[in-house]
Scaffold this motif. Structure first.
Motif, mmCIF file in Angstrom:
data_model
loop_
_atom_site.group_PDB
_atom_site.id
_atom_site.type_symbol
_atom_site.label_atom_id
_atom_site.label_comp_id
_atom_site.label_asym_id
_atom_site.label_seq_id
_atom_site.Cartn_x
_atom_site.Cartn_y
_atom_site.Cartn_z
ATOM 1 N N ASP A 617 0.843 -1.206 0.000
ATOM 2 C CA ASP A 617 0.000 0.000 0.000
ATOM 3 C C ASP A 617 0.876 1.253 0.000
ATOM 4 O OD1 ASP A 617 -2.266 1.498 0.102
ATOM 5 O OD2 ASP A 617 -2.900 0.848 2.113
ATOM 6 N N GLU A 677 -9.320 11.018 -8.334
ATOM 7 C CA GLU A 677 -10.486 11.870 -8.050
ATOM 8 C C GLU A 677 -11.125 12.423 -9.313
ATOM 9 O OE1 GLU A 677 -9.215 14.882 -5.304
ATOM 10 O OE2 GLU A 677 -8.881 13.434 -3.686
ATOM 11 N N PHE A 696 -12.351 8.493 -5.389
ATOM 12 C CA PHE A 696 -13.668 9.143 -5.358
ATOM 13 C C PHE A 696 -14.295 9.191 -6.742
ATOM 14 C CE2 PHE A 696 -12.140 11.860 -1.520
ATOM 15 C CZ PHE A 696 -12.257 10.741 -0.702
HETATM 16 P P1 C2E Z 1 -5.247 3.689 2.637
HETATM 17 O O1 C2E Z 1 -5.093 2.236 2.890
HETATM 18 O O2 C2E Z 1 -4.350 4.316 1.672
HETATM 19 O O3 C2E Z 1 -6.729 3.937 2.313
HETATM 20 C C1 C2E Z 1 -7.184 4.779 1.378
HETATM 21 C C2 C2E Z 1 -7.516 6.082 1.997
HETATM 22 O O4 C2E Z 1 -7.701 7.015 0.950
HETATM 23 C C3 C2E Z 1 -8.853 6.042 2.739
HETATM 24 O O5 C2E Z 1 -8.795 6.976 3.785
HETATM 25 C C4 C2E Z 1 -9.826 6.583 1.708
HETATM 26 O O6 C2E Z 1 -10.963 7.208 2.248
HETATM 27 C C5 C2E Z 1 -8.971 7.587 1.025
HETATM 28 N N1 C2E Z 1 -9.412 7.824 -0.330
HETATM 29 C C6 C2E Z 1 -10.057 6.968 -1.175
HETATM 30 N N2 C2E Z 1 -10.265 7.549 -2.392
HETATM 31 C C7 C2E Z 1 -9.759 8.792 -2.297
HETATM 32 C C8 C2E Z 1 -9.670 9.882 -3.223
HETATM 33 O O7 C2E Z 1 -10.105 9.828 -4.368
HETATM 34 N N3 C2E Z 1 -9.065 11.006 -2.796
HETATM 35 C C9 C2E Z 1 -8.561 11.089 -1.527
HETATM 36 N N4 C2E Z 1 -8.000 12.227 -1.173
HETATM 37 N N5 C2E Z 1 -8.653 10.096 -0.627
HETATM 38 C C10 C2E Z 1 -9.224 8.952 -1.026
HETATM 39 P P2 C2E Z 1 -9.236 6.567 5.220
HETATM 40 O O8 C2E Z 1 -10.430 5.721 5.217
HETATM 41 O O9 C2E Z 1 -9.258 7.832 5.990
HETATM 42 O O10 C2E Z 1 -8.052 5.692 5.708
HETATM 43 C C11 C2E Z 1 -6.819 6.231 5.877
HETATM 44 C C12 C2E Z 1 -5.805 5.177 6.157
HETATM 45 O O11 C2E Z 1 -6.049 4.517 7.389
HETATM 46 C C13 C2E Z 1 -5.753 4.080 5.145
HETATM 47 O O12 C2E Z 1 -5.039 4.474 4.019
HETATM 48 C C14 C2E Z 1 -5.115 2.974 5.882
HETATM 49 O O13 C2E Z 1 -3.742 3.112 5.821
HETATM 50 C C15 C2E Z 1 -5.573 3.232 7.277
HETATM 51 N N6 C2E Z 1 -6.638 2.270 7.633
HETATM 52 C C16 C2E Z 1 -7.917 2.265 7.279
HETATM 53 N N7 C2E Z 1 -8.543 1.197 7.809
HETATM 54 C C17 C2E Z 1 -7.639 0.526 8.522
HETATM 55 C C18 C2E Z 1 -7.678 -0.675 9.297
HETATM 56 O O14 C2E Z 1 -8.689 -1.371 9.420
HETATM 57 N N8 C2E Z 1 -6.523 -1.066 9.882
HETATM 58 C C19 C2E Z 1 -5.386 -0.345 9.732
HETATM 59 N N9 C2E Z 1 -4.289 -0.768 10.326
HETATM 60 N N10 C2E Z 1 -5.315 0.769 9.022
HETATM 61 C C20 C2E Z 1 -6.433 1.204 8.408
#
Ligand code: C2E
Ligand code: MG
Ligand code: MG
Length: 718
Positions: A617, A677, A696
């Protein structure tokens, strides 16, 4: 009286007789008053003609009944025989004699007496008799004997003592014992008669001279000089003593090299960390306070860094304390090497280090040191047969802006470090006002988070990922992809915390905290099961018909992945939910696959055997070496959304994204772009050859119900 009368010629007439009697009476008085025993013995018959009371009583007689007795009957046969040579000398040679002997007196007490014999000679030179004068010298002899004994004892003591002893008088050496000669490397002759000061180190001479002049009984530390010039720290214990019949100064010279060494060792132990050899908290705080005092005068500004290793406990737990110790030593060394002269580093405790930077030109220079430390410490290192990388989180507090006391500065640097940790670790942060409050709020959040885990206040949202090239769909595939109808690769499960007051909180707000407090383990386990259960539900309930398989991607945190038995835990979750490995994708970060804790490769291989898809990732943000990636059983790379955000305009971002795609394909991996996006971005990643996309532009993360709707909408469109 007649006997006495015979010794003094009578005078004519009664008057003369009366006067004579009076004189005799005076003489008797005198004889009985002097502290000497007096007697007179006749030469020929050896009988006592006259004795004073003291003499008579000494042998058990009185002045009257002793008269006429022979010498032998007065002092005993044995004694008489023993003094015969003296008697002979006085009578025959007519010279005075003197001797000492012990007399067992009539009172039974043994006395030492000094006897003088004086010859009595008439005008014709004939010996008439001898005067005997006896003085009791018992006390005198006893005192002498005592003195002699004490001198002997002292002499013995001087030789027997292991400590150096020196007698001196007026500063001149009169006697020295062998141990002191050994200590100083001189012979007795070389020392006798010399000034004590000659053997004292120059800087210690004044004190010694003062003590000699004032002559107190005292003890103090000093330094003596060996003949070869070596300085020997000693303790002097000075006393005044009778020696060789006069008052002298005795100085005990105690070699305290061992004691000083022990003291230094204790000092060192008290001030150093035995593992790394760095100064410890106590020593650092002491020096810090000195530096602060100096800086308050000079007006310099200082920077204090608080360094804490990330996940050090895990390394200790998984690889053992020996590896942990080696790592700490290496880290200590790296920190030290990254600093310059004048900087100060200490081990504050466990995996915490403190650094005080000598004045540098402002915050940018301090930040540069921070980056250098991050890079130096984070460098992978061999430990316990494997290569591991441990990153530090660093907080910086500046003097005087952030605090003026050592306590304040350390506390602020600690708070800044804490922020560095909670904003993702492996970074450094300057202290900012408000951090204390933030730390407090975090603390509150932390305890709330623990409750959330117990009450299970988490929910999952799901975000779809689709293929950009549908190779199975013939010519129209790209057209379909543009329309958002590319083959569904799966959905990514993203956790949220349904906080009762704050509402839905994203993972960035609480995952770092959960990681720092180990709460990520129960949360992560729940996410895995919940995501798998959801996938199983969708397969069963999918409309329009069953058989719709939607693999779920689950994000892992470092801590989870490093937990022993993690792979088994995944297998159990698959079994418990009734799903297969093919329905699961695990997203690891670069750091997780890089920190080769020996088992990484093995764990990944086992997961792959179970059919699980392994994805790296946020690719491009770490420092993954290609050589390393090549060796790992991976399936996918997800280009970090920070690069996608720069597309298509930012040439740098384009270049990087392009390179990642090329490289990924070169390694036989699929490449997915995340954070897409806009349509332009989608065009760009498609043009670069990305295999899939997420963002998105396609769909945001959605609750389960909404996702199902979205899925249904898609299949309807197909
Ligand atoms: P990630 O794995 O890189 O997850 C993608 C993040 O990018 C998600 O944020 C998602 O909402 C966001 N995202 C998706 N499409 C777009 C887009 O078009 N533009 C932008 N600006 N953002 C987009 P989210 O949900 O806030 O999660 C953030 C991070 O938190 C994740 O990055 C992941 O590293 C972590 N995370 C989420 N769920 C879990 C989990 O269950 N366990 C662990 N350890 N980490 C988690
Ligand atoms: Mg992810
Ligand atoms: Mg990502």
């Amino acid at each position: 009286m007649t006997a006495h009368g015979a010794a003094y010629p009578a005078r004519d007439g009664d008057d003369g007789l009366a006067r004579l009697r009076a004189e005799l009476e005076h003489l008797r008085l005198l004889a009985n008053t002097v502290p000497v025993a007096i007697a007179y013995y006749e030469a020929e018959r050896r009988t006592c003609r006259m004795a004073n009371r003291r003499y008579a009583e000494m042998f058990g007689f009185d002045e009257a009944n002793i008269v006429g007795r022979t010498l032998a009957s007065v002092i005993g046969e044995h004694a008489a025989a023993s003094i015969e040579p003296y008697r002979h000398r006085v009578i025959e040679e007519q010279t005075a004699a003197a001797y000492e002997r012990e007399v067992a007196g009539a009172d039974g007490i043994l006395r030492v007496v000094e006897v003088r014999l004086l010859p009595h000679v008439d005008e014709s030179g004939r010996s008439l008799g001898a005067f005997v004068l006896i003085a009791d010298i018992t006390h005198h002899r006893r005192a002498e004997a005592a003195l002699r004994e004490s001198e002997e004892r002292l002499a013995k003591f001087m030789h027997a003592s292991e400590e150096g002893l020196v007698f001196h008088k007026g500063g001149y050496i009169t006697d020295v014992n062998p141990p002191l000669l050994n200590l100083l490397g001189y012979t007795l002759d070389e020392m006798l008669g010399r000034l004590t000061l000659e053997f004292i180190a120059p800087e210690a001479q004044q004190k010694v001279a003062e003590v000699i002049a004032a002559a107190p009984e005292t003890s103090y530390d000093s330094v003596v000089l060996h003949k070869n010039g070596t300085r020997i720290p000693v303790q002097f214990i000075v006393r005044t003593m009778l020696h060789q019949g006069e008052l002298q100064r005795l100085t005990i010279v105690r070699d305290i090299r061992d004691r000083l060494q022990a003291e230094q060792r204790i000092q060192h132990l008290a001030h150093h960390d035995p593992l790394t050899g760095l100064p410890n908290r106590l020593a650092f705080t002491e020096r810090l306070e000195r530096r602060l005092a100096e800086a308050s005068v000079s007006g310099e500004s200082l920077a204090l860094m608080f360094i804490d290793l990330d996940h050090f406990k895990r390394i200790n737990d998984s690889l053992g304390h020996a590896v942990g110790d080696t790592l700490l030593k290496t880290v200590a060394q790296r920190i030290t090497e990254a600093l310059r002269v004048g900087d100060m580093v200490a081990r504050f405790g466990g995996d915490e280090f403190l650094v005080l930077l000598a004045p540098r030109a402002g915050a940018p220079a301090v930040a540069e040191v921070g980056s250098r430390l991050l890079a130096a410490v984070g460098e992978p290192l061999p430990a316990g047969g494997v290569s591991i990388s441990v990153t530090p989180s660093i907080g910086v507090a500046m003097y005087p802006q952030d605090g003026v006391t050592s306590t304040e500065l350390i506390q602020r640097a600690d708070q800044a470090m804490y922020r560095a940790k909670s904003s993702g670790r492996a970074r450094f942060r300057f202290f900012e006002p408000g951090m204390a409050e933030a730390a407090l709020a975090e603390l509150a959040l932390e305890s709330r988070l623990a409750l959330a885990v117990r009450q299970n206040e988490f929910v999952l949202h799901f975000q779809p990922q689709v293929a950009l090239h549908d190779h199975s769909a013939g010519d129209g595939a790209d057209m379909k992809a543009r329309a958002g109808a590319g083959r569904l690769l799966g959905v990514e499960a993203l956790v949220r915390w349904a906080h009762p007051q704050r509402g839905l909180m994203g993972p960035d707000e609480f995952v770092p905290l959960a990681e720092a407090r180990q709460l990520i383990l129960p949360i992560g386990a729940w996410v895995l099961r919940e995501a798998l259960s959801a996938a199983v539900r969708w397969r069963a309930n999918a409309r329009p018909g069953p058989g719709v398989e939607v693999p779920v991607a689950v994000n892992l945190s470092m801590l989870q992945f490093q937990t022993p038995g993690f792979v088994d835990m995944v297998a159990e979750a698959l079994a418990a939910t009734g799903s297969r490995g093919a329905m699961l994708e695990l997203e690891l970060t670069e750091r997780m696959v890089m920190s080769d804790l020996g088992e990484v490769r093995q764990a990944l291989a086992r997961l792959r055997e179970m059919g699980v898809t392994i994805t790296v990732d946020d690719f491009g943000t770490g420092y993954t070496s290609l050589a390393h990636l090549k060796d790992l059983p991976l399936h996918r790379l997800k280009i970090d959304r920070s690069f996608v955000a720069g597309l298509p305009g930012d040439a740098g971002a384009v270049a990087i994204a392009h390179a990642i795609v090329q490289m990924g394909h070169g390694l036989g991996l699929q490449v997915v772009a995340e954070g897409v996006e806009t349509a332009a971005q989608r065009e760009a990643v498609l043009a670069m050859g990305c295999d899939g996309m997420q963002g998105f532009q396609l769909a945001p993360p959605m609750p389960e119900a909404q996702l199902l709707q979205w899925l249904r909408g898609r299949s309807a469109a197909e």
